[in-house]
Design a protein around this motif. Structure first.
Motif, PDB file in Angstrom:
ATOM      1  N   ASN A 184       0.844  -1.188   0.000  1.00 52.77           N
ATOM      2  CA  ASN A 184       0.000   0.000   0.000  1.00 52.77           C
ATOM      3  C   ASN A 184       0.885   1.245   0.000  1.00 52.77           C
ATOM      4  OD1 ASN A 184      -1.747   2.109   0.406  1.00 52.77           O
ATOM      5  ND2 ASN A 184      -2.573   1.375   2.343  1.00 52.77           N
ATOM      6  N   PHE A 185       1.214   1.724  -1.203  1.00 53.69           N
ATOM      7  CA  PHE A 185       2.115   2.867  -1.311  1.00 53.69           C
ATOM      8  C   PHE A 185       1.387   4.202  -1.230  1.00 53.69           C
ATOM      9  CE2 PHE A 185       1.521   0.735  -5.458  1.00 53.69           C
ATOM     10  CZ  PHE A 185       0.683   1.651  -6.087  1.00 53.69           C
ATOM     11  N   VAL A 186       0.043   4.193  -1.188  1.00 51.43           N
ATOM     12  CA  VAL A 186      -0.677   5.452  -0.991  1.00 51.43           C
ATOM     13  C   VAL A 186      -0.455   5.933   0.439  1.00 51.43           C
ATOM     14  CG1 VAL A 186      -2.923   6.610  -1.038  1.00 51.43           C
ATOM     15  CG2 VAL A 186      -2.379   4.861  -2.753  1.00 51.43           C
ATOM     16  N   GLY A 187      -0.570   5.030   1.377  1.00 50.19           N
ATOM     17  CA  GLY A 187      -0.108   5.288   2.744  1.00 50.19           C
ATOM     18  C   GLY A 187      -1.047   6.028   3.668  1.00 50.19           C
ATOM     19  N   THR A 188      -1.598   7.142   3.252  1.00 51.96           N
ATOM     20  CA  THR A 188      -2.444   7.936   4.129  1.00 51.96           C
ATOM     21  C   THR A 188      -3.537   8.633   3.328  1.00 51.96           C
ATOM     22  OG1 THR A 188      -2.517   9.849   5.630  1.00 51.96           O
ATOM     23  CG2 THR A 188      -0.801   9.852   3.956  1.00 51.96           C
ATOM     24  N   ALA A 189      -4.701   8.777   3.940  1.00 52.81           N
ATOM     25  CA  ALA A 189      -5.821   9.459   3.278  1.00 52.81           C
ATOM     26  C   ALA A 189      -5.572  10.954   3.137  1.00 52.81           C
ATOM     27  CB  ALA A 189      -7.110   9.216   4.055  1.00 52.81           C
ATOM     28  N   SER A 190      -4.590  11.478   3.845  1.00 53.44           N
ATOM     29  CA  SER A 190      -4.357  12.925   3.845  1.00 53.44           C
ATOM     30  C   SER A 190      -3.758  13.446   2.545  1.00 53.44           C
ATOM     31  CB  SER A 190      -3.442  13.303   5.013  1.00 53.44           C
ATOM     32  OG  SER A 190      -4.091  13.084   6.248  1.00 53.44           O
ATOM     33  N   LEU A 226     -18.560   9.318  -7.534  1.00 52.97           N
ATOM     34  CA  LEU A 226     -18.127   7.946  -7.750  1.00 52.97           C
ATOM     35  C   LEU A 226     -17.896   7.244  -6.415  1.00 52.97           C
ATOM     36  CD1 LEU A 226     -17.273   5.582  -9.472  1.00 52.97           C
ATOM     37  CD2 LEU A 226     -15.036   6.660  -9.792  1.00 52.97           C
ATOM     38  N   ALA A 227     -17.315   7.965  -5.457  1.00 54.20           N
ATOM     39  CA  ALA A 227     -17.077   7.382  -4.138  1.00 54.20           C
ATOM     40  C   ALA A 227     -18.382   6.926  -3.488  1.00 54.20           C
ATOM     41  CB  ALA A 227     -16.373   8.394  -3.235  1.00 54.20           C
ATOM     42  N   LEU A 228     -19.429   7.725  -3.640  1.00 49.39           N
ATOM     43  CA  LEU A 228     -20.733   7.356  -3.073  1.00 49.39           C
ATOM     44  C   LEU A 228     -21.337   6.168  -3.826  1.00 49.39           C
ATOM     45  CD1 LEU A 228     -22.216  10.917  -2.449  1.00 49.39           C
ATOM     46  CD2 LEU A 228     -21.552   9.242  -0.702  1.00 49.39           C
ATOM     47  N   LYS A 229     -21.133   6.117  -5.132  1.00 51.11           N
ATOM     48  CA  LYS A 229     -21.692   5.026  -5.938  1.00 51.11           C
ATOM     49  C   LYS A 229     -21.107   3.675  -5.539  1.00 51.11           C
ATOM     50  CE  LYS A 229     -23.064   7.446 -10.182  1.00 51.11           C
ATOM     51  NZ  LYS A 229     -22.766   7.643 -11.628  1.00 51.11           N
ATOM     52  N   ILE A 230     -19.825   3.652  -5.154  1.00 51.99           N
ATOM     53  CA  ILE A 230     -19.207   2.369  -4.789  1.00 51.99           C
ATOM     54  C   ILE A 230     -19.381   2.048  -3.306  1.00 51.99           C
ATOM     55  CG2 ILE A 230     -17.516   2.576  -6.656  1.00 51.99           C
ATOM     56  CD1 ILE A 230     -15.397   3.188  -4.489  1.00 51.99           C
ATOM     57  N   GLY A 231     -20.155   2.865  -2.606  1.00 52.94           N
ATOM     58  CA  GLY A 231     -20.473   2.553  -1.214  1.00 52.94           C
ATOM     59  C   GLY A 231     -19.593   3.211  -0.177  1.00 52.94           C
ATOM     60  N   GLY A 232     -18.726   4.124  -0.608  1.00 50.12           N
ATOM     61  CA  GLY A 232     -17.882   4.823   0.349  1.00 50.12           C
ATOM     62  C   GLY A 232     -16.922   3.891   1.053  1.00 50.12           C
ATOM     63  N   GLU A 289      -8.990   0.823   6.051  1.00 45.34           N
ATOM     64  CA  GLU A 289     -10.190   1.258   5.325  1.00 45.34           C
ATOM     65  C   GLU A 289      -9.804   2.004   4.053  1.00 45.34           C
ATOM     66  OE1 GLU A 289      -8.875   4.735   7.512  1.00 45.34           O
ATOM     67  OE2 GLU A 289      -9.193   2.674   8.172  1.00 45.34           O
ATOM     68  N   ASP A 290      -8.676   2.710   4.079  1.00 41.39           N
ATOM     69  CA  ASP A 290      -8.203   3.412   2.885  1.00 41.39           C
ATOM     70  C   ASP A 290      -7.818   2.416   1.795  1.00 41.39           C
ATOM     71  OD1 ASP A 290      -8.438   5.675   4.466  1.00 41.39           O
ATOM     72  OD2 ASP A 290      -6.319   5.700   4.987  1.00 41.39           O
ATOM     73  N   PHE A 291      -7.084   1.376   2.183  1.00 35.45           N
ATOM     74  CA  PHE A 291      -6.679   0.330   1.238  1.00 35.45           C
ATOM     75  C   PHE A 291      -7.906  -0.286   0.569  1.00 35.45           C
ATOM     76  CE2 PHE A 291      -6.143  -4.212   0.461  1.00 35.45           C
ATOM     77  CZ  PHE A 291      -5.064  -4.223  -0.404  1.00 35.45           C
ATOM     78  N   ASP A 292      -8.897  -0.634   1.366  1.00 31.68           N
ATOM     79  CA  ASP A 292     -10.124  -1.247   0.846  1.00 31.68           C
ATOM     80  C   ASP A 292     -10.840  -0.311  -0.123  1.00 31.68           C
ATOM     81  OD1 ASP A 292     -12.610  -3.160   1.126  1.00 31.68           O
ATOM     82  OD2 ASP A 292     -13.359  -1.172   1.667  1.00 31.68           O
ATOM     83  N   PHE A 293     -10.972   0.953   0.266  1.00 27.50           N
ATOM     84  CA  PHE A 293     -11.679   1.927  -0.560  1.00 27.50           C
ATOM     85  C   PHE A 293     -10.955   2.173  -1.884  1.00 27.50           C
ATOM     86  CE2 PHE A 293     -12.043   6.370  -1.935  1.00 27.50           C
ATOM     87  CZ  PHE A 293     -13.403   6.442  -2.178  1.00 27.50           C
ATOM     88  N   ILE A 294      -9.646   2.349  -1.817  1.00 31.98           N
ATOM     89  CA  ILE A 294      -8.876   2.643  -3.036  1.00 31.98           C
ATOM     90  C   ILE A 294      -8.920   1.472  -4.002  1.00 31.98           C
ATOM     91  CG2 ILE A 294      -6.576   3.171  -3.940  1.00 31.98           C
ATOM     92  CD1 ILE A 294      -6.067   4.595  -1.203  1.00 31.98           C
ATOM     93  N   LEU A 295      -8.861   0.250  -3.477  1.00 32.90           N
ATOM     94  CA  LEU A 295      -8.916  -0.932  -4.331  1.00 32.90           C
ATOM     95  C   LEU A 295     -10.244  -0.976  -5.086  1.00 32.90           C
ATOM     96  CD1 LEU A 295      -7.152  -3.312  -5.085  1.00 32.90           C
ATOM     97  CD2 LEU A 295      -8.152  -4.603  -3.185  1.00 32.90           C
ATOM     98  N   ARG A 296     -11.343  -0.706  -4.396  1.00 31.83           N
ATOM     99  CA  ARG A 296     -12.653  -0.705  -5.062  1.00 31.83           C
ATOM    100  C   ARG A 296     -12.784   0.469  -6.036  1.00 31.83           C
ATOM    101  NH1 ARG A 296     -16.380   0.527  -1.629  1.00 31.83           N
ATOM    102  NH2 ARG A 296     -15.178   0.622   0.320  1.00 31.83           N
TER     103      ARG A 296
END
Length: 322
Positions: A161-167, A175-181, A190-197
């Protein structure tokens, strides 16, 4: 690209950091359209501080309070309460560099895609090049190419997970709302899960420049290895289940295999960590994990780890952790 950006700060007991976080948004060279603050049932003065700053801010600040429900629920409420085309999260204990929003919007304009997901390098505690998060890693390079597939990103991202932080992130709110947030069951990974989707629908791009600072302190969840391993395992299991149910998140076969292998490795790490904290509980977790392995390679690694723990247990502590 005439888009609006909402900045969202989830906060729980962040009175020591909140003002600095808000100031780093107010000092952006490219103004955001609004700041959304979600107080996740803080027991300190976070809510009062947010309300006080909102009264004199030139940028609209909307403050909401909820019962303590975790960061994912707070982020999802922020998505619902915001109105920007794009959203950018800032953890309360982090800060943005002044040009963060400007440089991310410049990339959006260049990409001509408002469904892209853009993240940046960041500093770990200190603003000097030796503390850059990307230093020593090349995984993120896949996101700086001019032409790459979502599978290229997903395979690299699952491995690390090279994104590392939501900040550091910015993405399309609709789009974020369409995939369920964000997954409300997760308060870690939770960031890893969200970014993957998200990556199933919007390309992910990186800016190789530190545009935020992530600050470490005693209350950070990131130091809890047991929680980290379990949450990452749970996030991977959730995405594997989405694939097996033939939803719109149906990942390519090679990506699904990489998720299953990583799922197995994180479950092994979780069992190892529990064992180090409690031999009895650790062995119990090992027995429960046997039937959860999804790959032959994972099963082999599990068997080796389990045998080592059995031998250590039988030695009554003579054989130490290796």
């Amino acid at each position: 690209m005439g888009v609006s950006v909402s900045a969202i700060i989830p906060v729980y007991n962040g009175e020591a950091f909140l003002q600095d976080a808000i100031e780093s948004i107010l000092q952006q060279t490219q103004r955001v359209s609004e700041i959304i603050i979600i107080d996740d049932g803080s027991k300190d003065k976070s809510f009062d501080i947010a309300v006080s700053i909102s009264k004199s801010s030139l940028i609209p600040i909307k403050v909401f309070k909820q019962q303590n429900s975790g960061v994912s629920v707070a982020r999802n409420l922020g998505l619902v309460k915001s109105s920007g085309d794009l959203v950018a999260f800032l953890d309360v204990d982090d800060i943005w560099m002044p040009t963060k929003i400007e440089k991310q919007l410049a990339l959006y304009d260049e990409l001509k895609s408002d469904e892209a997901f853009v993240f940046t390098d960041y500093y770990l505690d200190y603003e000097n090049d030796t503390c850059r998060a990307f230093t020593g890693y090349s995984d993120y390079n896949v996101c700086t190419q001019s032409n790459f597939s979502k599978e290229d990103f997903q395979l690299a991202f699952i491995r690390r997970n090279f994104v590392g932080t939501a900040s550091t992130v910015m993405f399309n709110r609709e789009l974020a709302l369409k995939i369920g947030g964000f997954n409300n069951r997760l308060n870690h990974s939770e960031d890893f899960d969200f970014i993957l989707r998200y990556s199933q629908h919007g390309c992910v791009y990186a800016i190789n420049e530190p545009l935020a600072t992530k600050r470490s302190h005693g209350a950070n969840l990131s130091g809890d290895l047991k929680l980290h391993f379990w949450s990452h395992y749970t996030a991977l299991k959730s995405n594997i289940d989405l694939t097996s149910s033939f939803t719109r998140f149906n990942y390519r076969r090679e990506v699904e295999y990489e998720m299953m292998l990583s799922h197995d490795m994180y479950l092994i790490r979780f069992c190892n960590q529990v064992y180090e904290l409690s031999i009895k509980k650790g062995l119990k977790e090992y027995f429960k994990a046997i039937l959860k392995m999804k790959t032959f390679r994972g099963l082999k690694e599990f068997s080796k780890a389990f045998i080592r723990k059995v031998i250590r247990t039988a030695s009554f502590g003579v054989i130490k952790r290796t």
